[in-house]
Write an enzyme that holds these catalytic residues in place. Structure first.
Site, PDB file in Angstrom:
ATOM      1  CE  LYS A  51     -21.105  24.793  10.381  1.00 50.64           C
ATOM      2  NZ  LYS A  51     -20.003  24.229  11.041  1.00 50.64           N
ATOM      3  CD  GLU A 106     -15.860  24.562   3.073  1.00 52.48           C
ATOM      4  OE1 GLU A 106     -17.072  24.467   3.273  1.00 52.48           O
ATOM      5  OE2 GLU A 106     -15.011  24.738   3.963  1.00 52.48           O
ATOM      6  CG  HIS A 123     -12.963  24.169  16.240  1.00 51.28           C
ATOM      7  ND1 HIS A 123     -12.761  24.733  14.994  1.00 51.28           N
ATOM      8  CD2 HIS A 123     -12.158  23.081  16.286  1.00 51.28           C
ATOM      9  CE1 HIS A 123     -11.894  24.010  14.327  1.00 51.28           C
ATOM     10  NE2 HIS A 123     -11.503  23.003  15.077  1.00 51.28           N
ATOM     11  NE  ARG A 139     -25.469  31.486  20.125  1.00 52.83           N
ATOM     12  CZ  ARG A 139     -24.742  30.811  19.244  1.00 52.83           C
ATOM     13  NH1 ARG A 139     -25.334  30.139  18.281  1.00 52.83           N
ATOM     14  NH2 ARG A 139     -23.434  30.799  19.310  1.00 52.83           N
TER      15      ARG A 139
END
Lengths: 474, 159
Positions: free
Chosen positions: A117, A201, A236, A295
């Site tokens: 990330k 963030e 999620h 992917r």
């Protein structure tokens, strides 16, 4: 490419999907079965069936040495990893490359670049792709956090660097909030993840999860196949996805901008094969890079339905350095709307996995339905594997038609013997805010559709079951 | 024919099928309070309450689990199931897949209520299956080492 032998290092519905593409292209589809799934439905589509010994995922689909042995033994030329399992394992991709076996996926460098990330965020910044404003690393003190927050602008999220799955995050709306929450988040992070480090963030309000499908060849040509919106999620995990995004809607300028941004990033990391660039978009219609999935994804069918382009076939062609089915970006056109509902073996109210055995399976679908699944009557869903047993996809002239068709398809999907999320999906699709296309990732938590799932049983349905068993007794 | 639907809380719902009449391709199922019709068409099974409006049915077998939204039922045909850890009526039926480890009786033996009839290994534990009634072992249908599915009749005790 013809006659090349391709190992499908996966199972279930995606193994079937991959086999379809391989067979159609004249390749040899080699499927595996494991000791804990000897009657693997995906083998129906595979030309060759090979035994991958073992009883757990760790011992089979995740066991690189074992898979390498199979590759040698059965003279495999290429491997398609599907999604999950080894699909984003850069080491595996590198090992295959070193052995002269084609990995049907992106090159190992691209996997490495986008796999982390933090590293992928740095690549994005370098490429001029907007990222969620925030600290580039850990923020050690409250004072530094506040200074940063004042630059980014409130609201912000204090996030544990080692966190995941929505844990170790706290929103702050002012300097005072940061003062109150900073140490608390540090403590939570330390106890949950063993790492007290946290970053700051920008907190995107009413977020929409919007992702762009990328397809690239080995000659540096990168294409996009428009976007998908996957904002209906719980824990999620996506449960309903749509293409194109209802939030972007008719804003072709915004669509072009976000899709070309995704292409820019893919080009910057030298991407090839299929992949998805994920963004988060707020109410203000500003988007920020979240991560890239290197992917093929579960929800790829809805993109295929609105573009008419076979992503798997083209992914394979790209891997074998064959020309793709189309020539230019302009050849890829958006037509109509598609919706996918993930059918999962879980309790429709608690949304927890509920393994079980399928007692009966029948379908009566309207026109325009695609059902990608690995189901059959008497199939047992075990806790070994993912509770998702199928994807119900509807393509329609526009969004309203797609909803109409997928809703009718849910009525025509009879799965007896195990709990599924079908009743929950029906509630969501009937819901006004969903029909209007007004939803964010907070939908499930806010609207709580699971509370509207009918739990009372009509006594007549038991009589119907009796009749069914009796008819089979003859 | 009596059917038992046992839900996840071990509550029984009993359904009595009183009569079945077949007229050509349509079978008529007469229950205590309602009548249901079923027939095959093009390899599929269909049902109806009025012989006019027909809907597709899944093709089920006895001993299977059926689900309605959030309620899971185990459906038994003919026999009232007994619990794995406490006796029920005269029939001993498996509630989950397991393996027969040891038998303590044979057909013809007299047994007391609560007496251990056999040991079944299920979910990595050894479970003592006890007689739910006192009587004579009418039939013993399993052998040691045998792997059983759920809903299998293991023994019958006649009072």
């Amino acid at each position: 490419m013809l006659g090349k032998r391709v190992l499908i290092a996966n199972r279930g519905e995606i193994a079937i999907r991959i086999a379809k593409a391989l067979n159609e292209l004249g390749l040899v589809s080699v499927g595996v079965w494991t000791d804990n799934e000897p009657e693997a439905a995906h083998l129906e589509y595979c030309q060759e069936w090979v035994h991958l010994s073992g009883n757990t995922n760790r011992d089979t689909y995740l066991n690189v040495p074992k898979i390498l042995e199979l590759i040698k033994k059965y003279k495999i030329d290429a491997v398609h990893p599907g999604y999950g399992f080894l699909s984003e394992n850069g080491e595996f991709a590198k090992t295959l490359k070193a052995q002269g076996v084609i990995f049907i996926g992106p090159n190992p460098e691209a996997i490495a670049a986008m796999g982390d990330k933090a590293i992928s965020k740095q690549w994005a910044q370098k490429a001029g792709v907007p990222v969620v404003p925030g600290s580039t690393g850990e923020v050690p003190t409250v004072e530094e956090a506040i200074k940063l927050c004042q630059t980014i602008g409130y609201p912000v999220l204090l996030k544990a660097v080692a966190g995941g799955g929505g844990k170790g995050m706290r929103p702050c709306y002012s300097d005072a909030d940061v003062k109150t929450n900073f140490e608390a988040v540090q403590r939570e992070a330390l106890s949950s993840f063993g790492n007290a480090g946290l970053l700051v963030e920008k907190y995107v309000q009413n977020p929409h999860h919007i992702e762009v499908q990328i397809l690239a060849d080995k000659k540096g040509n990168v294409y996009h196949l428009f976007e998908r919106e996957c904002s209906i999620q719980r824990r999620h995990q996506k449960i309903i996805e749509e293409a194109p995004s209802p939030f972007i809607g008719e804003d072709t300028k915004l669509r072009k901008e976000i899709c070309e941004t995704a292409v820019k990033l893919a080009k910057a990391v030298g991407y090839d094969s299929a992949g998805t660039v994920e963004f988060i978009m707020g109410d203000d219609r500003k988007f920020y890079f979240l991560e890239m999935n290197t992917r093929i994804q579960v929800e790829h069918p809805i993109t295929e339905e609105i573009t008419g382009i076979d992503l798997l076939a083209n992914m394979v062609k790209s891997a074998f350095n064959q020309p793709l089915d189309f020539k230019t970006q302009d050849d890829i056109k958006l037509h109509g709307h598609a919706i996918e509902c993930r059918i999962c073996a879980e309790d429709p109210v608690t949304m927890l996995p509920a393994p079980g055995k399928i007692a009966g399976f029948e379908t009566t679908f309207p026109q325009g339905i695609r059902f990608d699944h690995c189901l059959y009557p008497k199939f047992t869903i075990t806790p070994d594997f993912d509770p998702m047993v199928g994807k119900l996809i509807a393509r329609g002239y526009d969004r309203a038609v797609a909803i109409r068709k997928v809703r009718a398809a849910l009525d025509g999907l009879l799965l007896d013997g195990l709990k599924t999320n079908i009743p929950l999906l029906k509630v969501i699709l009937d819901e006004e805010s969903f029909k209007k296309g007004e939803y964010t990732t907070h939908y499930i938590a806010g609207v709580k559709p699971q509370e509207r799932v009918a739990i009372t049983e009509k006594p007549e349905s038991l009589l119907v079951r009796v009749a069914s068993v009796e008819m089979g007794q003859v | 024919m009596r059917y038992y639907f046992v839900d996840q809380d071990r509550k029984d719902t009993v359904v009595d099928l009183n009569k079945v009449e077949t007229n050509g391709s349509i079978s008529k199922f007469i229950f205590s309070e309602k009548t249901f019709y079923a027939r095959r068409l093009a390899g599929k099974l269909f049902g109806s309450w009025d012989q006019q409006k027909w809907f597709k049915l899944t093709q089920l077998s006895a001993g299977e689990t059926v689900v309605s939204n959030t309620v899971t039922y185990k459906m038994y045909r003919g026999f009232k199931p007994s619990g794995l850890f406490s006796g029920g009526a005269g029939a001993l039926v498996t509630q989950m897949p397991g393996k027969v480890v040891k038998l303590f009786v044979k057909a013809g033996d007299t047994v007391e209520k609560g007496q251990t009839i056999l040991i079944l290994e299920a979910m990595k534990m050894e479970n003592e299956i006890k007689a739910g009634v006192s009587g004579v072992v009418k039939s013993l249908l399993v052998q040691p080492g045998q792997a059983l599915e759920s809903g299998v009749l293991m023994a019958e005790i006649e009072e």
